[in-house]
Design a protein around this motif. Structure first.
Motif, PDB file in Angstrom:
ATOM      1  N   CYS A  33       0.649  -1.146   0.117  1.00 49.80           N
ATOM      2  CA  CYS A  33       0.013  -0.122   0.025  1.00 49.80           C
ATOM      3  C   CYS A  33       0.993   1.223  -0.101  1.00 49.80           C
ATOM      4  CB  CYS A  33      -0.721  -0.104   1.348  1.00 49.80           C
ATOM      5  SG  CYS A  33      -1.824  -1.575   1.382  1.00 49.80           S
ATOM      6  N   LYS A  34       2.062   1.176   0.547  1.00 50.45           N
ATOM      7  CA  LYS A  34       2.931   2.240   0.590  1.00 50.45           C
ATOM      8  C   LYS A  34       3.265   2.832  -0.808  1.00 50.45           C
ATOM      9  CE  LYS A  34       5.647   1.680   4.899  1.00 50.45           C
ATOM     10  NZ  LYS A  34       7.085   1.529   5.500  1.00 50.45           N
ATOM     11  N   VAL A  35       3.149   1.948  -1.769  1.00 51.16           N
ATOM     12  CA  VAL A  35       3.468   2.789  -3.021  1.00 51.16           C
ATOM     13  C   VAL A  35       2.482   3.902  -3.257  1.00 51.16           C
ATOM     14  CG1 VAL A  35       3.186   2.407  -5.532  1.00 51.16           C
ATOM     15  CG2 VAL A  35       4.000   0.452  -3.990  1.00 51.16           C
ATOM     16  N   CYS A  36       1.300   4.042  -2.723  1.00 54.31           N
ATOM     17  CA  CYS A  36       0.387   5.033  -2.955  1.00 54.31           C
ATOM     18  C   CYS A  36      -0.031   6.008  -1.768  1.00 54.31           C
ATOM     19  CB  CYS A  36      -0.687   4.470  -3.590  1.00 54.31           C
ATOM     20  SG  CYS A  36      -0.435   3.943  -5.164  1.00 54.31           S
ATOM     21  N   ILE A  39       0.839   6.537   6.223  1.00 51.45           N
ATOM     22  CA  ILE A  39       0.138   6.550   7.559  1.00 51.45           C
ATOM     23  C   ILE A  39       1.252   6.644   8.725  1.00 51.45           C
ATOM     24  CG2 ILE A  39       0.479   3.987   8.196  1.00 51.45           C
ATOM     25  CD1 ILE A  39      -2.551   3.639   8.950  1.00 51.45           C
ATOM     26  N   GLY A  40       0.648   7.379   9.765  1.00 55.95           N
ATOM     27  CA  GLY A  40       1.495   7.634  10.692  1.00 55.95           C
ATOM     28  C   GLY A  40       1.785   9.196  11.039  1.00 55.95           C
ATOM     29  N   GLU A  41       2.440   9.614  11.779  1.00 48.50           N
ATOM     30  CA  GLU A  41       2.213  11.041  12.262  1.00 48.50           C
ATOM     31  C   GLU A  41       2.550  11.811  11.319  1.00 48.50           C
ATOM     32  OE1 GLU A  41       3.202  12.153  16.485  1.00 48.50           O
ATOM     33  OE2 GLU A  41       3.653   9.742  16.794  1.00 48.50           O
ATOM     34  N   ASN A  42       3.524  11.696  10.370  1.00 50.43           N
ATOM     35  CA  ASN A  42       4.222  12.383   9.478  1.00 50.43           C
ATOM     36  C   ASN A  42       3.655  12.082   8.109  1.00 50.43           C
ATOM     37  OD1 ASN A  42       5.928  13.775  11.191  1.00 50.43           O
ATOM     38  ND2 ASN A  42       7.287  12.061  11.304  1.00 50.43           N
ATOM     39  N   ALA A  43       2.712  11.430   7.911  1.00 45.68           N
ATOM     40  CA  ALA A  43       1.777  11.187   6.733  1.00 45.68           C
ATOM     41  C   ALA A  43       1.303  12.192   6.074  1.00 45.68           C
ATOM     42  CB  ALA A  43       0.732  10.009   6.855  1.00 45.68           C
ATOM     43  N   LYS A  44       1.419  12.156   4.522  1.00 46.46           N
ATOM     44  CA  LYS A  44       1.022  13.305   3.670  1.00 46.46           C
ATOM     45  C   LYS A  44       0.183  12.378   2.581  1.00 46.46           C
ATOM     46  CE  LYS A  44       4.868  16.309   4.556  1.00 46.46           C
ATOM     47  NZ  LYS A  44       4.750  16.096   5.987  1.00 46.46           N
ATOM     48  N   ASN A  45      -0.799  13.044   1.911  1.00 43.13           N
ATOM     49  CA  ASN A  45      -1.477  12.514   0.872  1.00 43.13           C
ATOM     50  C   ASN A  45      -0.307  12.132  -0.285  1.00 43.13           C
ATOM     51  OD1 ASN A  45      -4.037  12.746   1.740  1.00 43.13           O
ATOM     52  ND2 ASN A  45      -4.183  14.848   1.367  1.00 43.13           N
ATOM     53  N   ALA A  46      -0.403  11.390  -1.064  1.00 46.62           N
ATOM     54  CA  ALA A  46       0.526  11.110  -2.179  1.00 46.62           C
ATOM     55  C   ALA A  46      -0.490  10.676  -3.394  1.00 46.62           C
ATOM     56  CB  ALA A  46       1.592   9.894  -1.802  1.00 46.62           C
ATOM     57  N   LEU A  51      -4.223   7.297   5.341  1.00 48.94           N
ATOM     58  CA  LEU A  51      -5.213   6.371   5.790  1.00 48.94           C
ATOM     59  C   LEU A  51      -5.002   6.464   7.529  1.00 48.94           C
ATOM     60  CD1 LEU A  51      -4.121   3.303   3.652  1.00 48.94           C
ATOM     61  CD2 LEU A  51      -6.064   4.985   3.340  1.00 48.94           C
ATOM     62  N   ASN A  52      -4.692   7.442   8.101  1.00 52.79           N
ATOM     63  CA  ASN A  52      -4.951   8.029   9.369  1.00 52.79           C
ATOM     64  C   ASN A  52      -6.284   7.842   9.711  1.00 52.79           C
ATOM     65  OD1 ASN A  52      -2.167   7.782   9.964  1.00 52.79           O
ATOM     66  ND2 ASN A  52      -1.915   9.906   9.683  1.00 52.79           N
ATOM     67  N   GLY A  53      -6.700   7.018  10.783  1.00 53.22           N
ATOM     68  CA  GLY A  53      -8.273   7.260  11.336  1.00 53.22           C
ATOM     69  C   GLY A  53      -9.270   6.940  10.251  1.00 53.22           C
ATOM     70  N   LEU A  54      -8.720   5.880   9.423  1.00 47.99           N
ATOM     71  CA  LEU A  54      -9.640   5.250   8.403  1.00 47.99           C
ATOM     72  C   LEU A  54     -10.910   4.983   8.858  1.00 47.99           C
ATOM     73  CD1 LEU A  54     -10.041   4.564   5.462  1.00 47.99           C
ATOM     74  CD2 LEU A  54      -9.176   2.388   5.957  1.00 47.99           C
ATOM     75  N   PHE A  55     -11.127   3.970   9.882  1.00 47.10           N
ATOM     76  CA  PHE A  55     -12.385   3.475  10.455  1.00 47.10           C
ATOM     77  C   PHE A  55     -13.046   4.471  11.055  1.00 47.10           C
ATOM     78  CE2 PHE A  55      -9.372   0.006   9.961  1.00 47.10           C
ATOM     79  CZ  PHE A  55     -10.010  -0.631   8.946  1.00 47.10           C
ATOM     80  N   THR A 123      -4.710  11.580  13.904  1.00 48.65           N
ATOM     81  CA  THR A 123      -3.664  12.279  13.874  1.00 48.65           C
ATOM     82  C   THR A 123      -2.525  11.294  13.501  1.00 48.65           C
ATOM     83  OG1 THR A 123      -3.011  12.044  16.205  1.00 48.65           O
ATOM     84  CG2 THR A 123      -4.585  13.825  15.713  1.00 48.65           C
ATOM     85  N   GLY A 124      -2.605  10.341  13.290  1.00 48.10           N
ATOM     86  CA  GLY A 124      -1.250   9.447  12.991  1.00 48.10           C
ATOM     87  C   GLY A 124      -0.772   8.740  14.098  1.00 48.10           C
ATOM     88  N   LYS A 125      -1.348   8.951  15.502  1.00 46.08           N
ATOM     89  CA  LYS A 125      -0.571   8.363  16.535  1.00 46.08           C
ATOM     90  C   LYS A 125      -1.041   7.047  16.656  1.00 46.08           C
ATOM     91  CE  LYS A 125       0.541  12.246  19.309  1.00 46.08           C
ATOM     92  NZ  LYS A 125       0.060  13.472  19.062  1.00 46.08           N
TER      93      LYS A 125
END
Length: 140
Positions: A33-36, A39-46, A51-55, A123-125
């Motif tokens: 999934c990391k290709v696209c 997730i995590g505190e420093n995640a950015k849209n790519a 995918l932070n807080g998806l559910f 928040t990615g935590k």
């Protein structure tokens, strides 16, 4: 005869796989999934959204990401059951999605990736994880 039935029953249960969720294994599955996605505190849209807080989140609502109309208008609120269905075949669940991933077919991998994704809040935590600095401060 009773003993034979018990042994036979135990053998059948030994054959049927039990899929316990394993977040560490899910992290390995997430490599695909990391290709696209990040997730995590420093995640950015790519190529795909964060995918932070998806559910519990409504599909198509991450700020700054350009979703397909199909995704924005799907009306989906991501829960475990919906995600499981989606990740098996994204284009079948949301026809017209931009996501080109062919899907995960292995139920164990799906269990594991669900466990991995569920760890991260909006928040990615990682939920329930106390930063090392906080642990140190409590000890002093």
């Amino acid at each position: 005869m009773r003993r034979f039935i018990l042994v036979l029953g135990a053998g059948i249960f030994a054959i049927v796989p039990g899929y316990a969720q394993d977040a560490a294994s899910g992290e390995k599955v997430f490599v695909q999934c990391k290709v696209c996605h990040q997730i995590g505190e420093n995640a950015k849209n790519a190529v795909g959204p964060v995918l932070n807080g998806l559910f519990g989140r409504k599909s198509g609502t991450i700020e700054g990401y350009s979703y397909s109309p199909a995704n924005k208008n799907s009306g989906i609120i991501w829960d475990e059951a919906t995600f499981r269905e989606y990740i098996k075949d994204p284009k079948a669940k949301i026809p017209g999605t931009k996501m080109i991933f062919p899907g995960l077919k292995d139920p164990k991998q799906i269990d594991d990736i669900v466990a991995y994704l569920k760890q991260f809040d909006a928040t990615g935590k990682k939920a329930g994880i106390v930063p090392a600095e906080s642990k140190l401060a409590k000890l002093q």
